[in-house]
Design a protein around this motif. Structure first.
Motif, PDB file in Angstrom:
ATOM      1  N   HIS A 280      -7.656  -8.440   7.408  1.00  6.62           N
ATOM      2  CA  HIS A 280      -6.422  -8.945   8.042  1.00  6.62           C
ATOM      3  C   HIS A 280      -6.353  -8.487   9.489  1.00  6.62           C
ATOM      4  N   ALA A 281      -5.544  -9.215  10.260  1.00  4.88           N
ATOM      5  CA  ALA A 281      -5.344  -8.851  11.658  1.00  4.88           C
ATOM      6  C   ALA A 281      -4.601  -7.527  11.735  1.00  4.88           C
ATOM      7  N   ARG A 282      -4.900  -6.785  12.825  1.00  5.93           N
ATOM      8  CA  ARG A 282      -4.303  -5.454  12.980  1.00  5.93           C
ATOM      9  C   ARG A 282      -2.783  -5.538  13.028  1.00  5.93           C
ATOM     10  N   GLU A 283      -2.325  -6.656  13.616  1.00  5.58           N
ATOM     11  CA  GLU A 283      -0.872  -6.806  13.759  1.00  5.58           C
ATOM     12  C   GLU A 283      -0.222  -6.984  12.390  1.00  5.58           C
ATOM     13  N   GLU A 284      -1.016  -7.600  11.446  1.00  6.44           N
ATOM     14  CA  GLU A 284      -0.470  -7.852  10.108  1.00  6.44           C
ATOM     15  C   GLU A 284      -0.397  -6.559   9.303  1.00  6.44           C
ATOM     16  N   TYR A 285      -1.570  -5.945   9.131  1.00  9.01           N
ATOM     17  CA  TYR A 285      -1.635  -4.705   8.358  1.00  9.01           C
ATOM     18  C   TYR A 285      -2.403  -3.680   9.146  1.00  9.01           C
ATOM     19  N   GLU A 286      -1.767  -2.549   9.415  1.00  9.76           N
ATOM     20  CA  GLU A 286      -2.448  -1.515  10.156  1.00  9.76           C
ATOM     21  C   GLU A 286      -3.503  -0.846   9.265  1.00  9.76           C
ATOM     22  N   GLY A 287      -4.518  -0.294   9.909  1.00  5.06           N
ATOM     23  CA  GLY A 287      -5.509   0.432   9.117  1.00  5.06           C
ATOM     24  C   GLY A 287      -6.900   0.247   9.669  1.00  5.06           C
ATOM     25  N   THR A 288      -7.778   1.147   9.334  1.00  6.24           N
ATOM     26  CA  THR A 288      -9.135   1.126   9.887  1.00  6.24           C
ATOM     27  C   THR A 288     -10.101   0.338   9.008  1.00  6.24           C
ATOM     28  N   GLY A 289      -9.765   0.175   7.727  1.00  2.00           N
ATOM     29  CA  GLY A 289     -10.695  -0.501   6.811  1.00  2.00           C
ATOM     30  C   GLY A 289     -11.708   0.456   6.207  1.00  2.00           C
ATOM     31  N   ALA A 290     -11.363   1.756   6.235  1.00  2.00           N
ATOM     32  CA  ALA A 290     -12.294   2.734   5.659  1.00  2.00           C
ATOM     33  C   ALA A 290     -11.848   3.193   4.270  1.00  2.00           C
ATOM     34  N   GLY A 291     -10.596   2.899   3.925  1.00  4.51           N
ATOM     35  CA  GLY A 291     -10.000   3.436   2.681  1.00  4.51           C
ATOM     36  C   GLY A 291     -10.826   3.163   1.447  1.00  4.51           C
ATOM     37  N   LEU A 292     -11.218   1.887   1.213  1.00  7.74           N
ATOM     38  CA  LEU A 292     -11.956   1.558  -0.020  1.00  7.74           C
ATOM     39  C   LEU A 292     -13.394   2.056   0.038  1.00  7.74           C
ATOM     40  N   ALA A 293     -13.962   2.139   1.266  1.00  4.44           N
ATOM     41  CA  ALA A 293     -15.309   2.707   1.400  1.00  4.44           C
ATOM     42  C   ALA A 293     -15.277   4.170   0.973  1.00  4.44           C
ATOM     43  N   ILE A 294     -14.197   4.849   1.368  1.00  5.28           N
ATOM     44  CA  ILE A 294     -14.044   6.253   0.971  1.00  5.28           C
ATOM     45  C   ILE A 294     -13.895   6.340  -0.559  1.00  5.28           C
ATOM     46  N   CYS A 295     -13.084   5.432  -1.143  1.00 11.30           N
ATOM     47  CA  CYS A 295     -12.906   5.401  -2.610  1.00 11.30           C
ATOM     48  C   CYS A 295     -14.250   5.235  -3.298  1.00 11.30           C
ATOM     49  N   GLN A 296     -15.037   4.272  -2.812  1.00 10.55           N
ATOM     50  CA  GLN A 296     -16.329   4.004  -3.449  1.00 10.55           C
ATOM     51  C   GLN A 296     -17.233   5.231  -3.363  1.00 10.55           C
ATOM     52  N   LYS A 297     -17.221   5.875  -2.205  1.00  9.17           N
ATOM     53  CA  LYS A 297     -18.087   7.037  -2.033  1.00  9.17           C
ATOM     54  C   LYS A 297     -17.681   8.162  -2.987  1.00  9.17           C
ATOM     55  N   ILE A 298     -16.394   8.336  -3.178  1.00 10.59           N
ATOM     56  CA  ILE A 298     -15.924   9.392  -4.088  1.00 10.59           C
ATOM     57  C   ILE A 298     -16.356   9.079  -5.525  1.00 10.59           C
ATOM     58  N   VAL A 299     -16.138   7.820  -5.956  1.00  8.41           N
ATOM     59  CA  VAL A 299     -16.472   7.439  -7.340  1.00  8.41           C
ATOM     60  C   VAL A 299     -17.978   7.567  -7.578  1.00  8.41           C
ATOM     61  N   VAL A 300     -18.760   7.067  -6.625  1.00  7.26           N
ATOM     62  CA  VAL A 300     -20.217   7.125  -6.783  1.00  7.26           C
ATOM     63  C   VAL A 300     -20.688   8.577  -6.839  1.00  7.26           C
ATOM     64  N   ALA A 301     -20.057   9.445  -6.025  1.00 10.31           N
ATOM     65  CA  ALA A 301     -20.430  10.862  -6.053  1.00 10.31           C
ATOM     66  C   ALA A 301     -20.153  11.487  -7.419  1.00 10.31           C
TER      67      ALA A 301
END
Lengths: 149, 682
Positions: free
Chosen positions: B635-656
């Motif tokens: 989504h556009a930054r104006e729509e939803y703020e955020g870096t887009g790293a949240g789910l990547a971090i989730c995946q890394k935690i689960v895989v670990a």
């Protein structure tokens, strides 16, 4: 209450030194700020003080110590201070960008009195220096200047 | 013609050699005198007398006769010792008292055959008109020389046994019995005298009739057995003769055969029975005869068993030698007693190189010390399994897995060891390869982990070092605005604002990068983690937002405990719940957390699946894989703020944690995030 809250700031980043200095000034904290940019000169300075009775009043009330320093790093400086019979009485606050658990644990293990992460906003710096002054300058009892005195 | 031979054969040997010589010599002298006188007279008469021709003729005739007589006398001279020998051999072969060892003596049979042949040759010389084969048949028909008919032997159909009976008529008790009824068909004079019945009466009687009642069943069984077998000897029975005397007799039975034109093999004709009166023999001898008979039976049984054993041995021998294992027997001193062909073939050795040699010679020199140890152990414990190396004649040593078993005497004493070996060389090579491969893999894996760690470290340090200038940027932008506010135009103030916004975003990126670097770095030992506690903590973190916007974070059912790093799992829950609330346009944003038994795909063993679902905007399936990529925004930054790293971090935690994470969603229909974590158990 001492009119001069003597802070020894050890940080190799000139801008961070500027920011902290400005925050202290702008919050009207009565203070005296001494700065060093590396561990060796810091230790030299402190050891010289501890050997010279005439300069006993120059002993800092608080040391703000960054972790990432050129040469020996903050943790090693901390360990040296805390293994010195005279210097170990001085409260040391680690002030660093790092928030790694290992760093935090290592610092406390070496004898840090507190571990504080550097704020991202200037306004938070102002809050920080006020808090530090309120706690270490006003609330906490300072250790005696000389144990044998 | 038979008569001629028979009469020749019947001349008693003693008479033949002594008495027949003298008249022959006398005749010879007489003929010679006549011949020479005739010659003298001839010369005289031819000169002087008219009777000369007649006298001359007489003289010539005498010379011719003399020559013929000479030849005949010579043949007779050779014939007598052979006849004598034949008689003696026959007496031996027929004598029922001969020791049992000679019953099947091949030398004796050969002798009988040779004498018979010699005799037939002489007879054919004497009777020039007789065809040789016929002469043989006659001899065979006399019955002395065969017990069981040899295959293809030409029998004379009739007359054989009558001559035989007559031949034995002197003192032998010989008779012929019917095979079915055991009635007499014929009996020698001696037989008739001994039994007391004339042949006429005997023909109406069965042999069993005269056997003692107590022995009758035994006799019936033994005689039938003899008929089945073809012959039997030394059968002792008590009989009662016509005079009521009880006699002990010994029987020798043999079946006689006769040739029928339609059949190739001769068929049984009758039973020949020789009987010997044993009544007057001392009881000890009778006993010994009984024993002899028993021994014969035992001997026969043993022979039969021997034959069976032989065939059994042949069968098991091929099983032993061709088995796909290496068989080896080793005696108590460590010498090889026996081994199979598979072993010899595998090692490329000859039998003589192995049998009788010490077992250790099969092994490579470095293994020989170990042999003593396990062999002594085997003597104590009976079963040992080891692995060793054997030397092959060609090529590298072979890896051999051996299962050894101790064979013991009934008293438990160690006798020898049976070893079954398997060639595991190929298997070991494969194992070594697998080991090497997995070592290489492990090494690569370690390397990868080290690289990953380095990368995380690198990201962390970069982030750390980036923060200092960033701090300067934001702080000094602020100082500029405050210190020189008056001097800055409206446009300049806007630019400053852009700098500060960008700095803030950059800081968020750097923070996420640092978090991501740490996410895979789960700390030490996993501990039991209560997810409900973590959800409560997350709810507290989002309290302000929930209060202002409304909405809720709800646990459905019970959340089982998991094993893991509590800090990271807390972050995982926080990120997923935060996403569910953030990407949500609902009147009342709702995030539900639930443990799911069947999440619709196979999950790692020992893991539990959890679902975090929301009533938010959902994710189009085409983006399902992309949402887990770092800094991937939908989504556009104006729509939803955020870096887009949240789910990547989730995946890394689960895989670990060895788990998996995935999403099921349709645009506009909310999202269901699934993840698995190791179960802590009850």
């Amino acid at each position: 209450m001492s009119s001069s809250f003597h802070i020894l700031l050890v940080d190799d980043s000139p801008t961070d030194v500027l920011i902290i200095g400005r925050a202290l000034r702008e919050t009207n904290v009565p203070h005296r700020l001494t700065t060093f940019a590396d561990g060796f000169s810091t230790l030299d300075y402190l050891r010289a003080l501890s050997r010279d009775d005439s300069r006993i009043d120059e002993t800092p009330d608080l040391i703000l110590l960054d972790l990432n320093l050129p040469g020996i790093d903050g943790c090693e400086v901390l360990a040296s201070i805390k293994s010195d019979e005279e210097l170990k009485l001085i409260p040391v606050v680690m002030l660093t960008t790092s928030q790694r658990e290992e760093d935090v644990a290592q610092a406390y293990r070496a004898g840090a009195n507190t571990f504080i992460r550097k704020p991202d906003e200037y306004a938070l710096y102002q809050e920080l220096v006020k808090t530090l002054h309120r706690y270490w300058g006003l609330s906490a009892l300072r250790p005696p200047r000389r144990l044998h005195a | 013609m038979n008569r001629t031979i028979e009469s020749a054969l019947k001349i008693p040997p003693a008479r033949a050699s002594n008495r027949m010589g003298r008249p022959l010599v006398a005749v010879k002298i007489l003929v010679q005198v006549v011949a020479w006188s005739s010659a003298a007279a001839f010369i005289y008469v031819v000169s002087w007398h008219e009777l000369g021709v007649a006298v001359g003729f007489l003289g010539g005739t005498c010379v011719v006769a003399m020559a013929a007589l000479e030849r005949w006398a010579e043949r007779q001279r050779w014939m007598y010792p052979i006849e004598e020998m034949a008689t003696k051999v026959r007496a031996i072969s027929e004598n029922p008292e001969r020791p049992i060892e000679t019953l099947d003596n091949p030398q004796l049979a050969e002798l009988v055959r040779a004498v018979s042949e010699m005799r037939s040759k002489l007879i054919s010389m004497r009777e020039p008109g007789v065809h040789r084969n016929q002469s043989d048949s006659n001899l065979a028909a006399s019955g002395e020389f065969d017990i069981v008919p040899p295959e293809g032997f030409d029998f004379t159909p009739n007359g054989r046994d009558s001559t035989e009976a007559r031949w034995s008529a002197g003192s032998d008790m010989v008779s012929r019995l019917d095979l079915d009824t055991l009635n007499w068909l014929d009996a020698s004079d001696a037989d008739q005298t001994f039994l007391g019945w004339p042949l006429r009466d005997l023909k109406q009687m069965s042999f069993l009739d005269i056997v003692d009642a107590k022995e009758r069943d035994l006799a019936l069984a033994q005689i039938h057995a003899a008929i089945d077998k073809g012959e039997d000897h030394n059968l002792l029975y008590r009989i009662r003769n016509r005079r009521g005397e009880v006699k002990t007799v010994e029987l020798h039975l043999s079946v006689r055969y006769r040739k029928v034109p339609e059949l190739e093999r001769p068929i049984p004709a009758h039973l020949k029975m020789s009987m010997i009166d044993m009544t007057s023999r001392p009881p000890a001898e009778l006993e010994s005869r009984k024993r002899t008979r028993e021994l014969v039976e035992i001997n026969q049984q043993l022979r039969r068993m021997n034959r069976e054993l032989e065939s059994l041995k042949n069968r098991y021998s091929s099983l032993y030698h061709e088995a796909p294992s290496l068989y080896l027997s080793v005696d108590a001193t460590g010498k090889v007693i026996e081994c199979n062909n598979t072993l010899l073939g595998t090692l490329g050795r000859q039998r003589v190189d192995v049998i009788g040699r010490p077992y250790v010679e099969l092994e490579t020199s470095d293994r020989r010390g170990a042999f003593r140890e396990w062999f002594e152990l085997l003597k104590l414990v009976s079963n040992v399994e080891i692995e060793t190396r054997w030397v092959a004649k060609e090529g590298d040593p072979l890896a051999i897995a051996i299962a050894a078993r101790a064979v013991r005497a009934p008293d438990g004493r160690f006798q020898y060891a049976m070893l079954v070996g398997r060639d595991v060389t190929r298997k070991r090579e494969l194992e070594a390869q697998v080991r090497e491969n997995s070592e290489r893999l492990a090494q690569a894996n370690n390397e990868l982990q080290r690289k990953n760690k380095e990368l995380d470290q690198f990201a962390y340090i970069v982030a750390h070092d980036l923060k200092e200038p960033l701090r300067t940027l934001t702080a000094f932008s602020g100082f500029l605005e405050r210190d020189c506010g008056d001097a800055i135009t409206e446009v300049g103030r806007e630019s400053l604002q852009h700098i500060m916004d960008a700095s803030r975003r950059m800081r968020a990126f750097i923070d996420d990068l640092q978090t991501l670097g740490r996410a895979g770095n789960v700390t030490g030992e996993f501990v039991r983690v209560n997810l409900s506690v973590l959800v409560d903590r997350t709810r507290a973190d989002f309290a302000e937002q929930l209060r202002s916007r409304g909405g809720g974070i709800v646990i459905q059912g019970r959340l089982p405990d998991v094993l893991g790093d509590p800090t990271r799992i807390g972050q995982l829950i926080s990120n997923l719940v935060g996403n569910g609330l953030k990407y949500n346009q609902s009147e009342r944003p709702l995030v539900e957390i639930e443990a799911v038994a069947a999440p619709g795909r196979t999950i790692p063993e020992g893991h539990i699946a959890f679902e975090v679902r929301d009533n938010g905007i959902g994710i189009d399936p085409q983006f399902h894989a992309k949402v887990f990529q770092l800094f991937r925004r939908l989504h556009a930054r104006e729509e939803y703020e955020g870096t887009g790293a949240g789910l990547a971090i989730c995946q890394k935690i689960v895989v670990a944690h060895g788990g998996e994470i995935w999403v099921e969603s349709q645009a506009g229909k909310g999202a269901r995030f699934f993840f698995t974590l190791p179960a802590a158990g009850e």
